[in-house]
Design a protein around this motif. Structure first.
Motif, PDB file in Angstrom:
ATOM      1  N   GLU A 240     -17.961  34.163  17.087  1.00 23.55           N
ATOM      2  CA  GLU A 240     -17.476  33.256  18.152  1.00 23.55           C
ATOM      3  C   GLU A 240     -18.658  32.525  18.785  1.00 23.55           C
ATOM      4  N   ALA A 241     -19.742  33.256  19.032  1.00 22.67           N
ATOM      5  CA  ALA A 241     -20.934  32.637  19.647  1.00 22.67           C
ATOM      6  C   ALA A 241     -21.505  31.554  18.731  1.00 22.67           C
ATOM      7  N   ILE A 242     -21.503  31.822  17.441  1.00 19.73           N
ATOM      8  CA  ILE A 242     -21.985  30.838  16.463  1.00 19.73           C
ATOM      9  C   ILE A 242     -21.114  29.584  16.476  1.00 19.73           C
ATOM     10  N   LEU A 243     -19.801  29.809  16.498  1.00 17.18           N
ATOM     11  CA  LEU A 243     -18.889  28.656  16.481  1.00 17.18           C
ATOM     12  C   LEU A 243     -19.061  27.822  17.742  1.00 17.18           C
ATOM     13  N   THR A 244     -19.276  28.496  18.871  1.00 15.91           N
ATOM     14  CA  THR A 244     -19.481  27.762  20.122  1.00 15.91           C
ATOM     15  C   THR A 244     -20.720  26.885  20.023  1.00 15.91           C
ATOM     16  N   ASP A 335      -6.781  33.935  14.114  1.00 17.05           N
ATOM     17  CA  ASP A 335      -7.133  32.682  14.801  1.00 17.05           C
ATOM     18  C   ASP A 335      -8.576  32.303  14.529  1.00 17.05           C
ATOM     19  N   LEU A 336      -9.427  33.321  14.587  1.00 17.37           N
ATOM     20  CA  LEU A 336     -10.846  33.090  14.311  1.00 17.37           C
ATOM     21  C   LEU A 336     -11.023  32.581  12.881  1.00 17.37           C
ATOM     22  N   ALA A 337     -10.320  33.223  11.947  1.00 17.14           N
ATOM     23  CA  ALA A 337     -10.415  32.830  10.536  1.00 17.14           C
ATOM     24  C   ALA A 337     -10.021  31.370  10.361  1.00 17.14           C
ATOM     25  N   GLU A 338      -8.992  30.974  11.082  1.00 18.24           N
ATOM     26  CA  GLU A 338      -8.523  29.597  10.967  1.00 18.24           C
ATOM     27  C   GLU A 338      -9.552  28.612  11.512  1.00 18.24           C
ATOM     28  N   ARG A 339     -10.157  28.987  12.640  1.00 19.21           N
ATOM     29  CA  ARG A 339     -11.186  28.137  13.246  1.00 19.21           C
ATOM     30  C   ARG A 339     -12.378  27.991  12.291  1.00 19.21           C
ATOM     31  N   ALA A 344     -15.578  24.858   8.509  1.00 25.73           N
ATOM     32  CA  ALA A 344     -16.277  24.807   7.214  1.00 25.73           C
ATOM     33  C   ALA A 344     -15.832  23.581   6.422  1.00 25.73           C
ATOM     34  N   ALA A 345     -14.530  23.304   6.461  1.00 25.05           N
ATOM     35  CA  ALA A 345     -14.003  22.160   5.702  1.00 25.05           C
ATOM     36  C   ALA A 345     -14.461  20.843   6.313  1.00 25.05           C
ATOM     37  N   SER A 346     -14.474  20.757   7.655  1.00 30.02           N
ATOM     38  CA  SER A 346     -14.851  19.467   8.249  1.00 30.02           C
ATOM     39  C   SER A 346     -16.348  19.208   8.084  1.00 30.02           C
TER      40      SER A 346
END
Ligand SMILES: *[C@@H]1O[C@H](CO)[C@@H](O)[C@H](O)[C@H]1NC(C)=O
Ligand SMILES: *[C@@H]1O[C@H](CO)[C@@H](O)[C@H](O)[C@H]1NC(C)=O
Ligand SMILES: *[C@@H]1O[C@H](CO)[C@@H](O)[C@H](O)[C@H]1NC(C)=O
Ligand SMILES: *[C@@H]1O[C@H](CO)[C@@H](O)[C@H](O)[C@H]1NC(C)=O
Ligand SMILES: *[C@@H]1O[C@H](CO)[C@@H](O)[C@H](O)[C@H]1NC(C)=O
Ligand SMILES: *[C@@H]1O[C@H](CO)[C@@H](O)[C@H](O)[C@H]1NC(C)=O
Length: 517
Positions: A240-244, A335-339, A344-346
């Protein structure tokens, strides 16, 4: 010359009792790695023996020892065998500075790995340092195993990411009782967000450092099938911290109304090197909106980017983020997996739309960096991630047309940082400057081709350019084999061994060749 491994006989006898006095009788490896030690290999390069004696090694793996024993008959050339024997175990032999468990949870293993010559743990280096043992990694709950070593790296990196997710290298965990290392170079850095020098060694924001956590996670999961581990400690919080950070670092320089937006990360250093600070008083050069790419302040060389949309780190991030999706799913974090999957795709879409550019000489190639305005850097740097390493990162197929055109360009005069000379011909970079070729890039060249002549030629250059020390250096003057940097660069050593194991799978006949002529 007296072999450095010679210990007074009494100390040898007592060594099992003397583990706490390691520092007292084990020589500093910095001084070991830059001098030669008998017995020398029997080929024409007469390479030094560089492994510490067993009592001075920082981790023992019976699997690695068994593999080294097997390879004494797998590799025919005596010099190649020596270089492999010295370098492959180097991280285990010298860089596992501390292992233990968390003060708040005795089930949570921690592994503190130094780069070798620098007494701090880099996210990038430590992930890659253990990656060299990936072919030997199997599921194990034992507290003394390669699996435990991996879990310790993942747990400690997760802690670092939850403390200072914009930083690249870190201090020993408090549980170790080791003092934090002084970093004079960073002492006047002005950085936002702020950090503490008791936990952080240096705070250069590099997208590939975040990707390195995903890489080591995906590697451990793939080799062991141990999904449960990822639900036991702080893994999903770290992701989560990485995604943020990744989402914050998609902030462009200007808002829709033209106002300058606040950059989530800024950096300046008092320095005479342009690669050690950012333009525009810490903002970096302007970045356009809407590319889908994530900014990186620094490159994996720890040099600043010119244009922050650094393509190789975006490739690495996209690749390992999608490889970690099954882990998030497996621990019930849908939910995390979807995010993760969607980001990754974008990012991939952003690379293909904005990171592929037309060149006069080489056609469509991947740019090294872009800014979204049309600004682009056409080059490659020796560190991983690089453009050359894109298939190694799992981002693109080796046969891909754009990759092949890029590869041709970066391995020749189309790359301003391709070094040529009688000693070694390889990609270098601004970190050690023009003239210095990096063996690491030569290793990646081998890992990304099936051409036997290319592989043999590259191996020969690496083998002949260690200055008799029998270890992999950071960089080598392409005209002077005695002029090199960093005698103790653990990651590069491991990578060399990893490449040899990879050749054993792909081209075992090459390991039976002689390199004496
Ligand atoms: C080897 O490195 C050590 C530690 O950096 C240094 O003190 C020593 O002078 C070096 N020796 C040689 C032969 O370069
Ligand atoms: C590795 O094994 C040797 C004995 O073969 C021992 O002396 C040494 O302490 C061990 N190292 C570690 C880190 O356990
Ligand atoms: C490790 O422990 C878990 C939980 O006790 C168990 O399910 C798993 O099979 C063990 N794995 C190995 C490789 O022994
Ligand atoms: C941390 O910063 C303080 C204040 O600048 C300094 O006195 C101290 O030596 C630094 N500690 C380390 C480990 O660099
Ligand atoms: C590991 O990766 C391979 C190749 O991508 C795949 O076939 C396999 O299912 C993976 N294993 C696990 C446990 O994820
Ligand atoms: C090669 O490099 C070594 C080490 O830096 C230096 O001592 C030597 O003078 C160099 N040789 C030449 C011919 O420049």
């Amino acid at each position: 010359m007296l072999a450095y491994t010679a210990l007074p006989p009494l100390l040898l006898l007592l060594s099992p009792l003397l583990q706490t006095t390691h520092a007292q009788f084990c020589p500093d490896y910095l001084g070991v790695a830059n001098t030669t030690h008998e017995p020398f290999s029997t080929g024409k390069y007469a390479l030094s023996s560089q492994r510490p004696i067993a009592a001075c090694r920082t981790f023992n793996s019976s699997q690695v020892e068994a593999l080294l024993a097997r390879y004494t008959t797998t590799i025919s050339d005596p010099d190649l065998l020596r270089l492999f024997t010295n370098s492959y175990p180097n991280t285990l032999d010298t860089a596992i500075k501390w292992r233990g468990v968390s003060a708040t949870n005795p089930a949570e293993e921690l592994t503190f790995i130094i780069t070798g010559d620098i007494d701090a743990m880099w996210l990038r280096d430590s992930s890659n340092q253990v990656q060299s043992y990936l072919p030997l990694l199997t599921a194990s709950n034992a507290s003394y195993s390669l699996a435990s070593l991996y879990r310790g790296v993942i747990n400690l990196q997760a802690r670092y990411l939850l403390t200072s997710p914009y930083c690249n290298s870190f201090q020993p965990p408090v549980e170790s009782g080791l003092p934090p290392a002084e970093n004079g170079a960073a002492s006047n850095d002005v950085v936002t967000p702020v950090y503490s020098n008791t936990s952080v060694f240096e705070c250069k924001y590099e997208l590939d450092s975040l990707a390195a956590f995903l890489e080591v996670s995906a590697n451990y999961h793939n080799a062991t099938g141990d999904t449960t581990f990822f639900s036991r400690f702080s893994w999903s919080e770290a992701v989560e911290a990485i995604l943020t950070v990744a989402e914050e670092m998609q902030t462009p320089t200007y808002g829709a109304d033209g106002a300058v937006l606040k950059s989530p990360y800024t950096f300046t250093r008092e320095t005479t090197r342009s690669t050690e600070t950012f333009a525009n008083d810490g903002l970096g050069n302007p970045v356009a909106s809407g590319t889908g790419l994530i900014r990186s302040g620094f490159r994996p060389s720890d040099d600043s980017t010119i244009y922050q949309l650094f393509v190789p780190a975006n490739m690495m991030f996209s690749s390992y983020l999608s490889q970690c999706v099954p882990i998030a799913r497996g621990i019930g974090k849908a939910d995390l997996a979807e995010r993760m999957e969607s980001l990754a795709a974008s990012v991939r879409k952003g690379i293909e739309e904005h990171g592929v550019v037309d060149t006069l000489q080489h056609g469509r190639v991947y740019a090294f960096e872009v800014d979204g305005y049309g600004g682009q850097t056409i080059m490659d740097d020796a560190n991983i991630p690089s453009l050359l390493s894109a298939p190694f990162l799992g981002y693109v197929d080796q046969a891909d047309e754009v990759y092949q055109a890029t590869r041709k360009m970066v391995l020749g005069s189309g790359n301003p940082y391709f070094m040529r000379g009688p000693v070694i011909n390889a990609i270098g970079g601004p970190h050690q400057g023009p003239g210095m070729a990096w063996p690491m890039a030569k290793i990646v060249q081998i890992l990304t081709t099936d051409d036997e002549a290319e592989i043999v030629g590259a191996l020969k250059e690496i083998l002949s350019s260690t200055d008799r020390l029998g270890l992999i250096h950071e960089s080598i003057n392409s005209f002077n084999a005695s002029d090199w940097t960093r005698q103790w660069f653990s990651w590069a050593n491991g990578l060399f061994g990893q490449m040899i194991l990879n050749l054993y799978d792909r081209k075992p006949e090459i390991l039976r060749m002689s390199f004496q002529d």
